[in-house]
Every structure is written in C-alpha cells, then in structure tokens.
Design a protein around this motif. Structure first.
Motif, PDB file in Angstrom:
ATOM      1  N   THR A  42     -28.164  16.012   1.944  1.00 13.82           N
ATOM      2  CA  THR A  42     -29.387  16.431   2.632  1.00 13.82           C
ATOM      3  C   THR A  42     -29.071  16.972   4.025  1.00 13.82           C
ATOM      4  OG1 THR A  42     -30.734  14.840   1.422  1.00 13.82           O
ATOM      5  CG2 THR A  42     -31.653  15.724   3.464  1.00 13.82           C
ATOM      6  N   LEU A  43     -28.293  16.206   4.808  1.00 10.84           N
ATOM      7  CA  LEU A  43     -27.978  16.628   6.175  1.00 10.84           C
ATOM      8  C   LEU A  43     -27.024  17.819   6.196  1.00 10.84           C
ATOM      9  CD1 LEU A  43     -27.553  13.221   8.062  1.00 10.84           C
ATOM     10  CD2 LEU A  43     -29.509  14.776   8.068  1.00 10.84           C
ATOM     11  N   GLY A  44     -26.052  17.865   5.266  1.00 14.82           N
ATOM     12  CA  GLY A  44     -25.089  18.963   5.242  1.00 14.82           C
ATOM     13  C   GLY A  44     -25.747  20.331   5.148  1.00 14.82           C
ATOM     14  N   PRO A  45     -26.580  20.562   4.123  1.00 10.34           N
ATOM     15  CA  PRO A  45     -27.252  21.859   4.035  1.00 10.34           C
ATOM     16  C   PRO A  45     -28.172  22.148   5.220  1.00 10.34           C
ATOM     17  CG  PRO A  45     -27.306  20.745   1.915  1.00 10.34           C
ATOM     18  CD  PRO A  45     -26.763  19.758   2.908  1.00 10.34           C
ATOM     19  N   VAL A  46     -28.826  21.126   5.777  1.00 13.34           N
ATOM     20  CA  VAL A  46     -29.697  21.334   6.934  1.00 13.34           C
ATOM     21  C   VAL A  46     -28.884  21.862   8.115  1.00 13.34           C
ATOM     22  CG1 VAL A  46     -31.099  20.170   8.670  1.00 13.34           C
ATOM     23  CG2 VAL A  46     -31.457  19.671   6.252  1.00 13.34           C
ATOM     24  N   ILE A  81     -24.465  42.968  13.726  1.00 11.51           N
ATOM     25  CA  ILE A  81     -24.549  42.767  12.272  1.00 11.51           C
ATOM     26  C   ILE A  81     -23.164  42.499  11.699  1.00 11.51           C
ATOM     27  CG2 ILE A  81     -25.094  43.902  10.083  1.00 11.51           C
ATOM     28  CD1 ILE A  81     -27.362  45.366  11.531  1.00 11.51           C
ATOM     29  N   ASN A  82     -22.162  43.259  12.166  1.00 12.80           N
ATOM     30  CA  ASN A  82     -20.793  43.028  11.720  1.00 12.80           C
ATOM     31  C   ASN A  82     -20.334  41.607  12.071  1.00 12.80           C
ATOM     32  OD1 ASN A  82     -19.996  45.410  10.424  1.00 12.80           O
ATOM     33  ND2 ASN A  82     -19.586  46.445  12.349  1.00 12.80           N
ATOM     34  N   TRP A  83     -20.650  41.190  13.314  1.00 10.60           N
ATOM     35  CA  TRP A  83     -20.258  39.841  13.734  1.00 10.60           C
ATOM     36  C   TRP A  83     -20.930  38.792  12.862  1.00 10.60           C
ATOM     37  CZ3 TRP A  83     -23.299  35.771  15.204  1.00 10.60           C
ATOM     38  CH2 TRP A  83     -22.613  34.635  15.671  1.00 10.60           C
ATOM     39  N   PHE A  84     -22.226  38.964  12.600  1.00 12.73           N
ATOM     40  CA  PHE A  84     -22.948  37.974  11.805  1.00 12.73           C
ATOM     41  C   PHE A  84     -22.421  37.938  10.373  1.00 12.73           C
ATOM     42  CE2 PHE A  84     -26.665  36.563   9.270  1.00 12.73           C
ATOM     43  CZ  PHE A  84     -26.799  35.302   9.822  1.00 12.73           C
ATOM     44  N   ASN A  85     -22.052  39.096   9.845  1.00 10.61           N
ATOM     45  CA  ASN A  85     -21.472  39.149   8.498  1.00 10.61           C
ATOM     46  C   ASN A  85     -20.186  38.334   8.438  1.00 10.61           C
ATOM     47  OD1 ASN A  85     -20.987  40.468   5.731  1.00 10.61           O
ATOM     48  ND2 ASN A  85     -19.193  41.134   6.873  1.00 10.61           N
ATOM     49  N   ASN A  86     -19.301  38.523   9.423  1.00 10.01           N
ATOM     50  CA  ASN A  86     -18.050  37.771   9.450  1.00 10.01           C
ATOM     51  C   ASN A  86     -18.308  36.280   9.705  1.00 10.01           C
ATOM     52  OD1 ASN A  86     -16.624  40.174   9.074  1.00 10.01           O
ATOM     53  ND2 ASN A  86     -16.460  40.540  11.278  1.00 10.01           N
ATOM     54  N   PHE A 131     -18.852  30.127   6.505  1.00 10.28           N
ATOM     55  CA  PHE A 131     -19.631  29.101   5.804  1.00 10.28           C
ATOM     56  C   PHE A 131     -19.560  29.306   4.287  1.00 10.28           C
ATOM     57  CE2 PHE A 131     -21.417  29.340  10.024  1.00 10.28           C
ATOM     58  CZ  PHE A 131     -21.633  28.022  10.365  1.00 10.28           C
ATOM     59  N   ILE A 132     -19.682  30.570   3.878  1.00 10.34           N
ATOM     60  CA  ILE A 132     -19.720  30.861   2.447  1.00 10.34           C
ATOM     61  C   ILE A 132     -18.404  30.483   1.769  1.00 10.34           C
ATOM     62  CG2 ILE A 132     -19.874  32.720   0.750  1.00 10.34           C
ATOM     63  CD1 ILE A 132     -21.757  34.161   2.692  1.00 10.34           C
ATOM     64  N   GLY A 133     -17.277  30.809   2.418  1.00  9.36           N
ATOM     65  CA  GLY A 133     -15.976  30.523   1.824  1.00  9.36           C
ATOM     66  C   GLY A 133     -15.758  29.038   1.544  1.00  9.36           C
ATOM     67  N   PRO A 134     -15.856  28.179   2.574  1.00  8.59           N
ATOM     68  CA  PRO A 134     -15.650  26.734   2.327  1.00  8.59           C
ATOM     69  C   PRO A 134     -16.653  26.141   1.340  1.00  8.59           C
ATOM     70  CG  PRO A 134     -15.471  27.217   4.666  1.00  8.59           C
ATOM     71  CD  PRO A 134     -15.963  28.471   4.008  1.00  8.59           C
ATOM     72  N   ILE A 135     -17.912  26.576   1.400  1.00  6.83           N
ATOM     73  CA  ILE A 135     -18.915  26.041   0.478  1.00  6.83           C
ATOM     74  C   ILE A 135     -18.567  26.423  -0.962  1.00  6.83           C
ATOM     75  CG2 ILE A 135     -21.329  26.251  -0.265  1.00  6.83           C
ATOM     76  CD1 ILE A 135     -22.079  26.500   2.692  1.00  6.83           C
ATOM     77  N   LEU A 171     -29.185  25.579   9.809  1.00  2.62           N
ATOM     78  CA  LEU A 171     -29.466  25.748  11.234  1.00  2.62           C
ATOM     79  C   LEU A 171     -28.428  26.666  11.886  1.00  2.62           C
ATOM     80  CD1 LEU A 171     -30.547  22.175  12.403  1.00  2.62           C
ATOM     81  CD2 LEU A 171     -31.953  24.240  12.374  1.00  2.62           C
ATOM     82  N   CYS A 172     -27.153  26.476  11.517  1.00  2.85           N
ATOM     83  CA  CYS A 172     -26.093  27.321  12.070  1.00  2.85           C
ATOM     84  C   CYS A 172     -26.264  28.785  11.670  1.00  2.85           C
ATOM     85  CB  CYS A 172     -24.726  26.812  11.609  1.00  2.85           C
ATOM     86  SG  CYS A 172     -24.254  25.215  12.308  1.00  2.85           S
ATOM     87  N   LEU A 173     -26.863  29.025  10.504  1.00  6.80           N
ATOM     88  CA  LEU A 173     -27.112  30.402  10.057  1.00  6.80           C
ATOM     89  C   LEU A 173     -28.431  30.940  10.602  1.00  6.80           C
ATOM     90  CD1 LEU A 173     -26.009  30.172   6.318  1.00  6.80           C
ATOM     91  CD2 LEU A 173     -24.755  31.207   8.205  1.00  6.80           C
ATOM     92  N   ALA A 174     -29.439  30.093  10.688  1.00  4.21           N
ATOM     93  CA  ALA A 174     -30.779  30.548  11.065  1.00  4.21           C
ATOM     94  C   ALA A 174     -30.855  30.984  12.521  1.00  4.21           C
ATOM     95  CB  ALA A 174     -31.797  29.442  10.790  1.00  4.21           C
ATOM     96  N   ILE A 175     -30.249  30.213  13.419  1.00  2.00           N
ATOM     97  CA  ILE A 175     -30.384  30.513  14.853  1.00  2.00           C
ATOM     98  C   ILE A 175     -29.826  31.902  15.189  1.00  2.00           C
ATOM     99  CG2 ILE A 175     -29.658  29.824  17.167  1.00  2.00           C
ATOM    100  CD1 ILE A 175     -29.879  26.910  16.220  1.00  2.00           C
ATOM    101  N   PRO A 176     -28.558  32.220  14.851  1.00  7.11           N
ATOM    102  CA  PRO A 176     -28.082  33.575  15.167  1.00  7.11           C
ATOM    103  C   PRO A 176     -28.790  34.666  14.372  1.00  7.11           C
ATOM    104  CG  PRO A 176     -26.439  32.361  13.905  1.00  7.11           C
ATOM    105  CD  PRO A 176     -27.481  31.382  14.297  1.00  7.11           C
ATOM    106  N   SER A 177     -29.255  34.348  13.141  1.00  8.28           N
ATOM    107  CA  SER A 177     -29.946  35.386  12.361  1.00  8.28           C
ATOM    108  C   SER A 177     -31.296  35.722  12.984  1.00  8.28           C
ATOM    109  CB  SER A 177     -30.128  34.935  10.914  1.00  8.28           C
ATOM    110  OG  SER A 177     -31.067  33.887  10.812  1.00  8.28           O
ATOM    111  N   PHE A 178     -32.011  34.727  13.503  1.00  8.95           N
ATOM    112  CA  PHE A 178     -33.275  34.991  14.181  1.00  8.95           C
ATOM    113  C   PHE A 178     -33.054  35.770  15.473  1.00  8.95           C
ATOM    114  CE2 PHE A 178     -35.245  30.988  12.101  1.00  8.95           C
ATOM    115  CZ  PHE A 178     -35.558  31.734  10.977  1.00  8.95           C
ATOM    116  N   GLN A 179     -31.966  35.450  16.177  1.00  5.43           N
ATOM    117  CA  GLN A 179     -31.649  36.194  17.397  1.00  5.43           C
ATOM    118  C   GLN A 179     -31.352  37.659  17.080  1.00  5.43           C
ATOM    119  OE1 GLN A 179     -28.382  33.797  18.833  1.00  5.43           O
ATOM    120  NE2 GLN A 179     -29.705  32.556  20.148  1.00  5.43           N
TER     121      GLN A 179
END
Length: 297
Positions: free
Chosen positions: A95-99, A44-49, A54-58, A103-111
């Motif tokens: 359209t592609l940017g948010p997708v 959880i700590n790793w996923f938070n960091n 992503f959040i910072g640059p966006i 995906l980069c957030l969804a895959i590790p979060s599902f794992q």
C-alpha cells in the motif's frame, strides 16, 4: 600563433553549426525523442528519463516475484498450499510503496503540466492554427494580418518551391509554406479545427494540442535554435490523416521581420526570399570557415 588560430577556427565552426539549416525530423531506427529546441521539451526529456528509474526497478521486481511464485509455489514443489488469509506487513508495504512511487511521479508531472500552460513571459504575438481535412491554415494575429495554407509538398512541386533536397525537405513531411517564427521569441498558439478533430504536434517543441471544431485551445512555445522542424497531425482525422504534416521554420528576428513585411503581400514570394537569405548566410559562413581552415593549415 597556434592557439589564436585554433580559437578563430573554433569560433567559426561554432558559428557555422549554429547558422546552417537544421531539420529536426524522424530518423530510421529512432527510439528517443527528436532534439529539443525549447525548455519545455527539455523538461519532457528529463521527466521521461526520470520515470525510467521507477519503471525499470518495478518491472524487474514484478518479474522476480513471478519467477519465485512459479518455481516455489507450483503444485509439484508445494503440494500442500498455505491457508494464510492475510499478512499485515505485506499489505502495508504494497500500500505505502505504490503511494510513495505515485507521489514521486505526480509532483514533477504536475509541475511540468503547469509549465506547459504557463509561458514565462507575455507572448510577443499570436498564431492561430486551423486544421482542415487535410492541411493546416495559419493566421498571424499581428498589426498587418498574414494568413496562408500549409499543404503537403508533392514531388511534382519540389522544383517550383526550391525544395529538391530530400534530406532537408523529406517526403511526406515537407510542406509548401512553413510557419515562420523568430528565434528566442515566445509565441502564443491557438489551435482549432474546421471539420473534425485534428491535433497539432511538434515533437522538438514539446507541443501537442488538439484542434476541436468550434473551440480554441491555447498553448505556447519559445524556440531557441534556428532551423526547420517537422511535426504531424496526431489525431486520426480521416483517410488522408497521414498526409497532414506541419513545418515550422525558426529564423533570426531580422529575417522574420523582413519575411512578415513581404508576406503581407505575397506569402510564396516572401518564403522564396527567406530561403534565399538563409542559403546566402550559410554560404558566407561556410566560406569564412574554409578560409580559417586554410590559415590553420
């Protein structure tokens, strides 16, 4: 001779740090998570960091775009606004940017989500936690069943329970009877409630599970460090919601076995015996460390 003495001192200091009681709890001005004592909490700590990258640059990108729009396209500097209805390149990018980001957030979060509900091994035993207004009840589903209630420790009862050290037993977090579990052991936790919805939350373990009346929710944890850890009910459950703490004491396998045998007859006496055992072990290690320091000097 100097190097061997340093080695002895280092070993004893490490043992002291590993043995002495550690209490994970909220601290003043804390902005991060409590120290992790399970692999799930470390993930959880790793996923938070990870998400911050992503959040910072966006956030900065949106800020920059807003500033550009405010300055460049305000009425004074742009009296004749563009009549452009669409731009294919921009539409493809937004359209592609948010997708890709999702995906980069969804895959590790599902794992991570899957790992939270899939213990690496069959749990050694099961504890049922039942939320009441406003305390917790624990049932150890072992051969000789042990059950007890865990209630907020009042200031008047501190001396009776031997919990006068407010650093280790802080106000509004300390309880009269902690849940006791062995270190390095996978524990199945069943969470339910008897009246309204509660939530069993232990930050250092990465555990947060709602207790719903008439329903059993299941989770697990495997603490890898001895110590005393605090959590709280995290679902608004009534006027005393803020006075419903959770205390879990992680001890050695041997100490847990002794405690469990004694708790079958008298939980409070078993807790007192366990605390005395822990304090005696801490004093022994501290004395050994002091002797090593004297030799070093």
């Amino acid at each position: 001779m100097r190097n061997p003495l340093h080695a002895v001192w280092a070993a004893l200091a490490t043992l002291l740090l590993a043995t002495q009681a550690q209490a994970a709890q909220p601290v003043d001005w804390q902005i991060g998570f409590q120290p992790a004592v399970t692999d799930i909490m470390r993930e959880i700590n790793w996923f938070n960091n990870y998400t911050l990258w992503f959040i910072g640059p966006i956030t900065l990108l949106v800020l920059v775009l807003l500033i550009i729009v405010i300055l460049r396209f305000r009425a004074r500097t742009n009296p004749d606004p563009s009549k452009t209805s669409h731009n294919t390149a921009i539409e493809v990018i937004w359209t592609l940017g948010p997708v890709i980001v999702l995906l980069c957030l969804a895959i590790p979060s599902f794992q991570l989500l899957n790992a939270q509900y899939t213990p690496p091994e069959e749990p050694q035993f099961t504890i049922k936690a039942t939320g009441y207004q406003w305390y917790w009840g624990y049932e150890y589903q072992v051969e000789q069943e042990v059950s007890f209630d865990s209630i907020l420790l009042s200031d008047d009862d501190r001396a009776e329970y031997g919990k006068e050290d407010r650093a280790e037993y802080p106000r509004l977090l300390a309880v009269d009877n902690e849940m006791v579990v062995p270190v390095g052991t996978t524990v199945r936790l069943l969470v339910t409630a008897a009246d309204v919805i509660h939530s069993f939350a232990m930050p250092s373990f990465g555990v947060k599970m709602d207790g719903v009346p008439g329903r059993l929710n299941e989770t697990w944890f495997k603490a890898d460090r001895e110590g005393l850890y605090y959590g709280q009910c995290s679902e608004l459950c009534g006027k005393d919601h803020a006075y419903m703490p959770i205390g879990i004491r992680v001890v050695s396998v041997e100490q847990y076995g002794t405690w469990l045998a004694a708790a079958a007859d008298d939980v409070e006496a078993a807790n007192a015996q366990l605390m005395a055992s822990i304090q005696e072990a801490e004093k022994s290690v501290e004395l050994a460390a002091n002797e090593a320091q004297k030799i070093k000097e």
